[in-house]
Write a protein that holds these residues in place. Structure first.
Motif, short mmCIF file in Angstrom:
data_model
loop_
_atom_site.label_atom_id
_atom_site.label_comp_id
_atom_site.label_asym_id
_atom_site.label_seq_id
_atom_site.Cartn_x
_atom_site.Cartn_y
_atom_site.Cartn_z
N VAL A 1 14.95 -9.91 -19.16
CA VAL A 1 15.89 -9.05 -18.46
C VAL A 1 16.14 -9.56 -17.04
CG1 VAL A 1 16.22 -6.72 -17.54
CG2 VAL A 1 15.29 -7.03 -19.83
N MET A 2 15.08 -10.04 -16.38
CA MET A 2 15.24 -10.58 -15.03
C MET A 2 16.13 -11.82 -15.03
SD MET A 2 11.41 -10.19 -13.41
CE MET A 2 11.87 -11.26 -12.06
N ALA A 3 15.93 -12.69 -16.03
CA ALA A 3 16.73 -13.92 -16.08
C ALA A 3 18.21 -13.59 -16.26
CB ALA A 3 16.23 -14.82 -17.19
N LEU A 4 18.51 -12.68 -17.20
CA LEU A 4 19.92 -12.32 -17.43
C LEU A 4 20.51 -11.64 -16.19
CD1 LEU A 4 19.69 -10.98 -21.10
CD2 LEU A 4 20.61 -13.18 -20.33
N SER A 5 19.72 -10.74 -15.59
CA SER A 5 20.23 -10.04 -14.40
C SER A 5 20.45 -11.02 -13.25
CB SER A 5 19.23 -8.96 -13.98
OG SER A 5 19.04 -8.02 -15.02
N ILE B 1 5.57 -7.04 -23.18
CA ILE B 1 6.34 -6.32 -22.15
C ILE B 1 6.75 -7.27 -21.03
CG2 ILE B 1 6.20 -4.51 -20.41
CD1 ILE B 1 4.37 -2.98 -22.31
N GLY B 2 5.81 -8.15 -20.62
CA GLY B 2 6.14 -9.10 -19.58
C GLY B 2 7.27 -10.04 -19.98
N LEU B 3 7.25 -10.52 -21.24
CA LEU B 3 8.32 -11.40 -21.70
C LEU B 3 9.66 -10.68 -21.72
CD1 LEU B 3 6.51 -13.30 -24.61
CD2 LEU B 3 7.16 -14.19 -22.37
N ILE B 4 9.63 -9.42 -22.14
CA ILE B 4 10.88 -8.65 -22.14
C ILE B 4 11.41 -8.51 -20.72
CG2 ILE B 4 11.87 -6.38 -22.61
CD1 ILE B 4 9.94 -6.14 -24.97
N PHE B 5 10.53 -8.20 -19.77
CA PHE B 5 10.96 -8.07 -18.39
C PHE B 5 11.48 -9.40 -17.84
CE2 PHE B 5 8.86 -3.95 -18.21
CZ PHE B 5 9.65 -3.27 -17.30
N VAL C 1 23.90 -13.87 -9.49
CA VAL C 1 24.32 -15.09 -8.79
C VAL C 1 25.82 -15.32 -8.94
CG1 VAL C 1 24.07 -17.60 -8.78
CG2 VAL C 1 22.03 -16.16 -8.89
N ARG C 2 26.34 -15.06 -10.15
CA ARG C 2 27.79 -15.21 -10.35
C ARG C 2 28.56 -14.23 -9.46
NH1 ARG C 2 30.15 -17.86 -14.43
NH2 ARG C 2 31.85 -16.33 -14.44
N LEU D 1 16.96 -9.87 -4.59
CA LEU D 1 15.81 -9.12 -4.11
C LEU D 1 15.36 -8.02 -5.07
CD1 LEU D 1 13.81 -8.74 -1.78
CD2 LEU D 1 15.43 -7.16 -0.73
N PRO D 2 16.27 -7.19 -5.60
CA PRO D 2 15.79 -6.18 -6.56
C PRO D 2 15.12 -6.78 -7.77
CG PRO D 2 18.01 -5.67 -5.81
CD PRO D 2 17.71 -7.06 -5.33
N LEU D 3 15.59 -7.98 -8.18
CA LEU D 3 15.01 -8.60 -9.38
C LEU D 3 13.65 -9.20 -9.08
CD1 LEU D 3 18.21 -10.42 -10.67
CD2 LEU D 3 17.33 -8.20 -11.37
#
Length: 706
Positions: free
Chosen positions: A352-356, A345-349, A361-362, A23-25
């Motif tokens: 970051v969202m994908a890694l987070s 900026i969107g790609l960076i976010f 999930v783990r 949810l935060p992501l």
């Protein structure tokens, strides 16, 4: 009550954990990106406007400097000793005076320099090569417009801006006339105009007296610049404001001078090598700058592209707005760079969202996997494997302790189950013994039962009305069933009578509602209609259709003033019953004809301590009205003024309205000719006491025959 299986619980826990992790992501990060993008757009636009504001200040400063230089140059010529000496010659219009004016004009870079006598006759003027000075008999007089520009106070002069007609310019400097004649080019978004040519001249002019040592005026000197098609002047402004390399991203700066709303000199290109001279500014900019005297700082469509633009009004000698000074630069390169920055900026976010999300999930999986193991254990126990256990878990946290407690609980349950089985066998033996004792007491209970039956028969008499209402449901069900059978048998052939079948359905439903209301008198809290959000105006129109056959038999004029905009919360059939009851009463009150007025409007009802929004319906007739005695007893059961009435209509209607938080009042008209019934309804009604459903339809009786 729905039973929650272990599998469902485990799945729910897994979904909640994943939702808590993601949810935060999925929410916070996009909102942060959106907020950053919005802030970036606003900040970037302010930066561009600040830039063009400073550019306009530089351009206007240079424009003022030109006015000062033209005025100072003309004053220097007027105060020169050589000009004074030439004026002392017998022939004041000689070649020496002409040569001095030509030399001064070329040295100062002016377009014209003319010397007039104190009476306003031209003595001499500098002219380009090939243009002869006028003969004495043809010397024109000073244009009347120049007389107001005379600066005779001796202070440092500053040239003035003025607009001259073609005749005045021809008298002042006829060699400049070709630069003034401009065709007006039709321009998109410009103010409507029938002008096809612009022949006025915008000039920077300074008129000064030439005096001798005693202060006597010997002549008047006029010098200045023509701004129409003065490309060197506008290009110089552009080079000062936008030197090479001053604009990033390949943007290009432009500058323009306007006479009224027409571009008289500009470096904006209409085509590749053609300047947009003669085009016009948009009506929006014209109204703001020339009409209201504001400085325009915003985006503007200039000729054929969007520019970050700045327009400033130009004032003549009389402080009248005669033109505009414009500077601006192409917006497209800045817009593209802004979009590129936002994309980065969107790609960076996103990264970051994908890694987070991967780490989240783990982390969630380490929680719901032990829960799933406990879920499988509970499933095996339910399937008849009482010895199933979770066993040891690799984790030593709260989940591991929970699994151990679950195993202990299963051990306790297994032990208690065996104990309960033993007790059950003992209980069966005791029940058999007690059964024999109960059989012996049964004989005495039968006598008491006979007395109870007699009492129940007496009580049944009081429920006769409810019983009759129940029995009426049988033919209603038969009618509804046959209607459904007709519709099913006819199939598509039922379309010609679709409206009639629908009307029969509505009337059957209305009969069912009436039966339900009869049951309400015996058990009023067990029945209530299904609440809908209804259009009061449309419901009134529908009810008029249902009583149309009664109106057709009378000479009653129906007047409708339906102004309510709020929807009301009510059961459709019950609201129709209330309105139809009022309409029938009004029709019966006017047997010889009259006027039936129906009015709806929004209102506010006092529901408890807090006023609530609602709507009201007024049914006004032109009958005999209500006597005080009738008005007092009107809503009591079994009170009627009709020979064939039962006195239940208004009482039932009041009960239906109060059930949903509504109200009804009855008064006489102000003029005393007729009665007025006012029905007030809530937009959000109070919840009915209870709803019994057996077949999924609101208001159906659980004991009604099916």
């Amino acid at each position: 009550m729905t039973r929650l299986t272990p599998r469902w619980v485990a799945t729910s826990v897994r979904n909640k954990l994943l939702a808590m992790a993601l949810l935060p992501l999925l929410v916070a990060f996009p909102l942060l990106v959106l907020a950053l993008a919005m802030w970036g757009n606003v900040a970037y636009d302010r930066l561009l406007i600040t830039k063009v504001r400073s550019d306009l200040a530089v351009a206007h400063g240079y424009f003022d400097q030109v006015l000062t230089e033209v005025g100072a140059g003309a004053q220097g010529v007027a105060n020169s000793q050589a000009l004074f000496a030439a004026l002392q010659q017998p022939d004041a219009a000689g070649s020496d005076l002409q040569a001095q004016l030509t030399d001064a004009r070329e040295r100062l870079g002016l377009d014209f320099l003319v010397l007039y006598s104190p009476q306003g006759l031209a003595l001499a003027r500098s002219a380009p090569t090939g243009v002869d000075a006028p003969a004495p008999a043809q010397r024109p007089r000073m244009p009347r417009e120049l007389q107001q520009t005379l600066q005779d106070d001796g202070s440092p002069s500053k040239a003035l801006l003025m607009v001259m007609g073609p005749d005045a310019l021809e008298a002042l400097a006829p060699h400049l006339l070709p630069r003034v004649q401009l065709p007006v080019v039709p321009t998109r978004n410009a103010a409507p105009s029938d002008r096809t040519r612009e022949d006025r001249a915008m000039v920077v002019v300074s008129t000064l007296p030439v005096r001798d040592a005693t202060g006597r005026t010997l002549a008047l000197l006029t010098g200045g610049l023509l701004l129409n098609q003065n490309l060197d002047f506008i290009d110089h402004i552009n080079r000062i404001v936008y030197p090479d390399g001053s604009l990033p991203f390949g943007s290009q700066g432009t500058a323009t001078l306007f006479l009224d709303d027409v571009r008289i000199t500009t470096n904006v290109r209409l085509f590749q090598d053609q300047r947009a001279i003669g085009t016009r500014v948009s009506q929006t900019v014209r109204d703001s700058v020339l009409g209201q005297g504001n400085t325009w700082l915003d985006r503007a469509f200039v000729v054929n592209d969007w520019y970050v633009s700045a327009y400033k009004p130009l004032l003549d000698a009389n402080a009248q707005r005669v033109g505009m000074l414009y500077v601006g630069y192409l917006e497209a390169p800045f817009r593209q760079m802004r979009y590129a920055a936002l994309a980065v900026i969107g790609l960076i976010f996103l990264l970051v969202m994908a890694l987070s999300a991967w780490f989240s999930v783990r982390w969630a999986r380490s929680i719901f996997q032990p829960v799933e193991r406990m879920n499988r254990t509970m499933q095996r126990v339910e399937e008849g494997q009482p010895n199933a256990r979770v066993g040891a878990l690799p984790v030593r946290d709260e989940l591991g302790a929970l699994a151990a407690h679950l195993d202990q609980l299963l051990d306790v349950i297994d032990d208690k189950t065996r104990t309960l089985q033993r007790w059950g066998e003992e209980l069966d033996h005791k029940v058999a013994e007690r059964t024999r004792e109960l059989e012996m007491s049964n004989a005495s209970l039968q006598l008491a039962q006979q007395q109870l039956v007699k009492s129940e028969k007496l009580a049944a008499i009081g429920q006769l009305t409810a019983s009759i209402a129940h029995e009426i449901n049988n033919p209603i069900a038969v009618m509804q069933g046959n209607l459904d059978l007709i519709r099913e048998t006819l199939g598509n052939h039922s379309q010609p009578v679709h409206g009639e079948l629908r009307l029969l359905d509505e009337q059957v439903e209305r009969m069912r509602l009436i039966v339900t209301q009869l049951l309400q008198y015996a058990r009023p809290t067990e029945y209530a209609g299904y609440v809908e959000t209804l259009d009061l105006n449309r419901t009134v129109d529908d009810c008029l259709v249902l009583v149309a056959h009664l109106l057709a038999q009378t000479r009653i004029e129906v007047q409708r003033h339906l102004q309510a905009t709020r929807r009301v919360g009510f059961n459709r059939q019950e609201l129709q019953q209330v309105i139809i009851n009022l309409l029938i009463n009004a029709i019966q009150a006017m047997p010889t004809g009259g006027v039936l007025r129906l009015e709806t409007r929004n209102c506010v009802l006092s529901a408890g301590d807090t006023p609530k929004p609602g709507a009201q319906l007024c049914v006004v007739d032109s009958g005999p009205g209500l006597t005080p005695d009738v008005q007092e007893r009107l809503f009591r059961p079994f009170f009627t003024t009709k020979n064939d009435g039962n006195g239940l209509g208004l009482w039932i209607s009041m009960g239906l309205l109060e059930r949903y938080g509504g109200h009804m009042e009855a008064t006489n008209r102000i003029d005393g000719t007729g009665a007025a019934f006012t029905v007030q309804l809530l937009t959000e009604p109070q919840a009915p006491a209870a709803v019994n459903t057996r077949d999924g339809r609101p208001g159906s009786d659980v004991n009604a025959p099916q």
